[in-house]
Design an enzyme around this catalytic site. Sequence first.
Site, PDB file in Angstrom:
ATOM      1  CG  ASP A 262      41.290  36.734  36.390  1.00 39.80           C
ATOM      2  OD1 ASP A 262      42.430  36.476  36.258  1.00 39.80           O
ATOM      3  OD2 ASP A 262      40.267  37.182  35.633  1.00 39.80           O
TER       4      ASP A 262
ATOM      5  CD  GLU B 201      42.328  33.111  33.898  1.00 35.47           C
ATOM      6  OE1 GLU B 201      41.117  33.033  34.106  1.00 35.47           O
ATOM      7  OE2 GLU B 201      42.651  33.553  32.624  1.00 35.47           O
TER       8      GLU B 201
END
Lengths: 421, 376
Positions: free
Chosen positions: A31, A126
């Site tokens: 992420d 992500e």
Amino acid sequence: MGRSQALPRDGGAGEFGPDADDTGCPILHVDMDAFFASVEVRRRPELRGKPVIVGGAGPRGVVSSASYEAREYGVRSAMPGARAKRLCPHAVFLPVDGPAIAAASRAVMAIFRDVTPLVEPLSVDEAFLDVAGAARLLGRPAAIAATIRRRVLAEQGLTCSVGVASTKFVAKLASTTAKPDGLAVVPADRVLDFLHPLPVEALWGVGERSAEVLRRLGLVRVGDLARAPVGMLRSALGEAAAHHLHELSWGRDPRSVVPERAEKSIGAETTFDVDVVDPGEIRRSLLALSGKTAGRLRRAGQTGRTVAIKVRLADFRTLSRSRTLPTATDVTREIFETAWGLFTALSPGEAIRLVGVRVEGLAAGAGAPRQLALGERDSGWREAERAADAAAARFGHGAVRPASLLRAPDPPPAGGRPSPG
Amino acid sequence: MKFRVERDALADAVAWTAKSLPSRPSVPVLAGVLMRVENGTLQVSGFDYEVSSQVTVDVHADADGAALVSGRLLAEITKALPSKPVEVAAVGSHVEITCGSARFTLPTMPVEDYPSLPQMPETAGTVDAKIFAEAVSQVAIAAGRDDTLPILTGVRLEIEGNSIALLATDRYRLAVREIEWTADESEMSAATLVPAKTLHDTAKTLGPLGGQVTIALARGSVGEGMIGFAGGARRTTSRLLDGDFPKVRSLRPDTHSAQARVAVSALTEVVKRVSLVAERATPVRLRFSEDGLVVEAGGTEDARASEALDCTFTGDPLTIAFNHQYLLDGLNALDGPFAVFSFTDPKKPAIIEPAGEDGEISSGYWYLIMPVRIGG
């Protein structure tokens, strides 16, 4: 995003740190940290260390991303811009730079794909990676995660956080606890130690409403949920949700990493700075959105048969209508005429906050048979639009556009954040 | 109100009027059919503000009067009654139906709340019922079903003196039929747009009755925006559609570069068989050459089918693709044993016309079909 606020953060240094046992933990969740804001800071180093807020400048704008400096003031993604301004008045507000974000996203996804072909992007910033097959070449999962973090920083000047775990949802939770710029490993035999102290909101599928229901049953932590009788969950949440949450609370998540989900629909929407009543303005917006949608379809080599519109009224009631065409299309004109027909049939007669256009039922476009219509010219709108695509590729976005959109500015940078496909 | 009538006469009358009733009426009384007895005849009426239908039945009347009852229920009951005389009587707020040993009691709705049916517009002329029914069925198949393009859901009637042209299109095909009729004024020139579904239902009911159908068109104030059809003891009125019908006749190519003659029934069978492998969005391909016709469908990776059949062909060999349903609709509408296809180009409209055993095109009907473009 609300979920991340429910989680404790230990910066990756605690008991689930980078050195924990990663045996049987092939799933990585990567992420990017404050992605949109970080891309801006990278470009303008003088912003480093300052609160930077991307999106949210217009009266209706919503924060897309906030630097960690801004987050210290309580600014969060998806927060109305006006509220962010009150919380952090001295922050630097910047518009979303779509092309720059897309380029940075492509670059980091390419780094992930160097590691494994099993990359499942969740959004621009992500992705899940399955590195089970990469062990022999690249080492253990935690080592691979460290390599990815090093490469993303060295090659892109951006930081990211990585969660390493045996399942997707635990990996995602782990990356959140590692933020920012951290690495967390949840050993396969310690999943429950990791999960059970977390608040129930941490689980995928528990929003504010379900959390409230669970709280009333006295279920605050994931561990409470795990030990609750399934029958009780079922009567409170329904069969499907009860089963789903029960499984998750015991760390069971059978989903595998599926690379590159095929898109089911392509569309675009825009939120107006001020609620709109004038049908002329709605018409122009639908035309612009149809153009954007058709362009994306053509770039993706797709056509679709169902055109859908979304209309959000000033009071947030959202209306949707769709119509299936006799043949699939990627032509602005056809998408717009259908969308406009749907809108006039809906004729909400009230102030409108947001409109969106979407094409569903996608199929490969190139070479697909196409039903010709009466009176259609050999080289019609489709060919004209392809020529406009070519002009845009050479002279830039908006080089050729419908005359009725000539005076309209580009989609308002503040309000309209195009929805990703 | 009290009358006696044969079961078949009553069941037919009720079935026809009940068919045009709205499934979700805006006001409850519109779900009813009105039975009114006057001067020894029974009138059964239905109305939904768009379409009205009325039929007159000779009955043995014992007492005049009127009653409004649920149309769907009355239609189901009369259909199920044994083949014996039926006695219908209004008793208080109910209607009692007796037939043989069967006995029904139905609640009524207030007759005074029922809207008065629109007046029939002025008579414009008459047409043979069978020819009219055939012409309508040949044309109505090409009408659009998409309510977002209301103009295309209609059949356009163009009246010029003693001829009527019927036209309908959904943008992908166009059907045109010209028939003779007897106009009240030989100089008459008019054009109207009738909802295709109503026209089709009406013509289908009036055709088998034989005789003549009277067409009534508003001229001046009476029945503005309405058209009426009457045949036998039945009459129906319908609201017309507004708007300008596109100028479609000019879309028919003036010339052709290739022509094929195929037996309608053989081609219909072949297309039905081959199209079993064609999904909704994929076409059937017709390969014409001097050797005959090959019909194929399916792709290299999907299921495939092909079949050859006899065909008389003049011109350069040609492969053209069609939506199979559009093609079958056109073939089904032909009133001759042979179909004559006229082509100019695989991307241009094709014309299908009926021909007799001698191969001569019988004028009066043509069906234009837009091809499907294959390969980009």
